[in-house]
Design a protein around this motif. Structure first.
Motif, mmCIF file in Angstrom:
data_model
loop_
_atom_site.group_PDB
_atom_site.id
_atom_site.type_symbol
_atom_site.label_atom_id
_atom_site.label_comp_id
_atom_site.label_asym_id
_atom_site.label_seq_id
_atom_site.Cartn_x
_atom_site.Cartn_y
_atom_site.Cartn_z
ATOM 1 N N VAL A 267 0.856 -1.185 0.000
ATOM 2 C CA VAL A 267 0.000 0.000 0.000
ATOM 3 C C VAL A 267 0.885 1.224 0.000
ATOM 4 C CG1 VAL A 267 -1.669 1.363 1.314
ATOM 5 C CG2 VAL A 267 -1.953 -1.110 1.139
ATOM 6 N N TYR B 82 -3.020 5.234 4.471
ATOM 7 C CA TYR B 82 -4.292 4.535 4.631
ATOM 8 C C TYR B 82 -4.774 4.522 6.079
ATOM 9 C CZ TYR B 82 -1.840 0.392 6.452
ATOM 10 O OH TYR B 82 -1.095 -0.486 7.212
ATOM 11 N N VAL C 200 -6.564 -4.006 6.048
ATOM 12 C CA VAL C 200 -5.379 -3.742 5.239
ATOM 13 C C VAL C 200 -4.136 -4.275 5.937
ATOM 14 C CG1 VAL C 200 -3.911 -1.953 4.241
ATOM 15 C CG2 VAL C 200 -6.398 -1.762 4.059
ATOM 16 N N ILE D 113 -1.481 -0.921 -4.017
ATOM 17 C CA ILE D 113 -2.727 -0.167 -4.042
ATOM 18 C C ILE D 113 -2.457 1.204 -3.439
ATOM 19 C CG2 ILE D 113 -5.150 -0.130 -3.391
ATOM 20 C CD1 ILE D 113 -4.462 -2.506 -5.093
ATOM 21 N N LEU E 180 -3.754 4.224 -1.630
ATOM 22 C CA LEU E 180 -4.886 4.549 -0.769
ATOM 23 C C LEU E 180 -4.589 5.835 0.001
ATOM 24 C CD1 LEU E 180 -5.580 0.979 0.701
ATOM 25 C CD2 LEU E 180 -6.843 2.126 -1.133
ATOM 26 N N TYR F 95 -3.495 8.477 -1.270
ATOM 27 C CA TYR F 95 -2.171 8.790 -1.790
ATOM 28 C C TYR F 95 -2.204 10.090 -2.587
ATOM 29 C CZ TYR F 95 1.936 8.657 -4.816
ATOM 30 O OH TYR F 95 3.092 8.985 -5.471
#
Length: 243
Positions: free
Chosen positions: A106, A110, A121, A138, A140, A142
């Motif tokens: 990630v 997040y 997560v 991913i 997130l 961001y």
């Protein structure tokens, strides 16, 4: 569903790291007179198909722009729905990622998400941490500008404390502070839906990436589209400023 032959690009032209700005869920739903939530649900199905296709094609790392730091400006109901879809994806696809030896990463803060999302997560990251196969990153909460500011602040603090000389703050030092430091260099960045901007995504990493903007709305983007994008990448000449 694409056939294996249709979906396979030429191996020697395979980008190591592909990133996608998944745009167009809302317009996909509007065209069908459906609520935006239906577009996001269809977008999750596209994520599933494209991530599987990327693995089958041999892409080493796939980074998906799932939730930007600017997405908090959307209506609270839509943000809540996106959180629900993220939980749905993790709960339904984590076992497959573990089985397929995928390393989940990630990028982004997040931990601003609801506690139950953060817990899911964290569990997913922990369960795939020892995997040695392709990376699924991913994004997130961001934002690339915030990422660069944070990197600069960390390096400046070390320099101010005398831990490193100012001259040591170079491109390599900055890259080592970025959230993508464990990923291969970005080779190909795709944006769906016809928009032609980066929207605060991987600004440093995209410096020498090939950019591809396609008109297809994200829920309609599938394995054949990814294969076409990779073929287009293979036809580019990457000179990195040289001749």
């Amino acid at each position: 569903m694409a056939t294996a032959a249709a979906s396979q690009p030429v191996a020697q032209h395979m980008p190591r790291h592909v990133a996608i700005i998944m745009d167009g869920n809302g317009r996909w739903a509007a065209q069908r007179h459906l609520p935006r939530a239906a577009g996001h649900r269809a977008g999750v199905e596209a994520v599933r198909a494209v991530t599987r296709a990327a693995r089958a094609m041999g892409v080493q790392a796939l980074t998906l722009y799932a939730f930007s730091s600017e997405n908090w400006r959307r209506p609270a109901e839509e943000v809540s729905g996106l959180m629900g879809l993220l939980k749905f994806f993790i709960r339904n696809d984590l076992a497959e990622l573990v089985r397929e030896n995928v390393r989940l990463r990630v990028i982004g803060d997040y931990r601003r998400f609801p506690a139950d999302v953060v817990a899911l997560v964290d569990d997913a990251l922990g369960r795939t941490a020892a995997n040695t196969g392709p990376i699924l990153a991913i994004a997130l909460n961001y934002g690339a500008q915030a990422e660069l500011v944070t990197a600069a602040q960390r390096l400046a603090a070390r320099a101010a404390a005398g831990a490193i000389p100012v001259e040591a703050i170079d491109g390599d030092a900055i890259e080592a502070e970025l959230e993508t430091r464990e990923l291969p260099p970005l080779d190909l960045l795709i944006r769906t839906s016809g928009e032609q901007r980066l929207s605060n995504f991987l600004l440093w990493q995209a410096a020498y990436a090939e950019l591809l903007f396609v008109d297809t709305l994200w829920p309609d983007f599938g394995p054949d589209d990814l294969a076409d994008a990779i073929r287009a990448f293979g036809q580019r000449q990457r000179r990195y400023g040289g001749l």
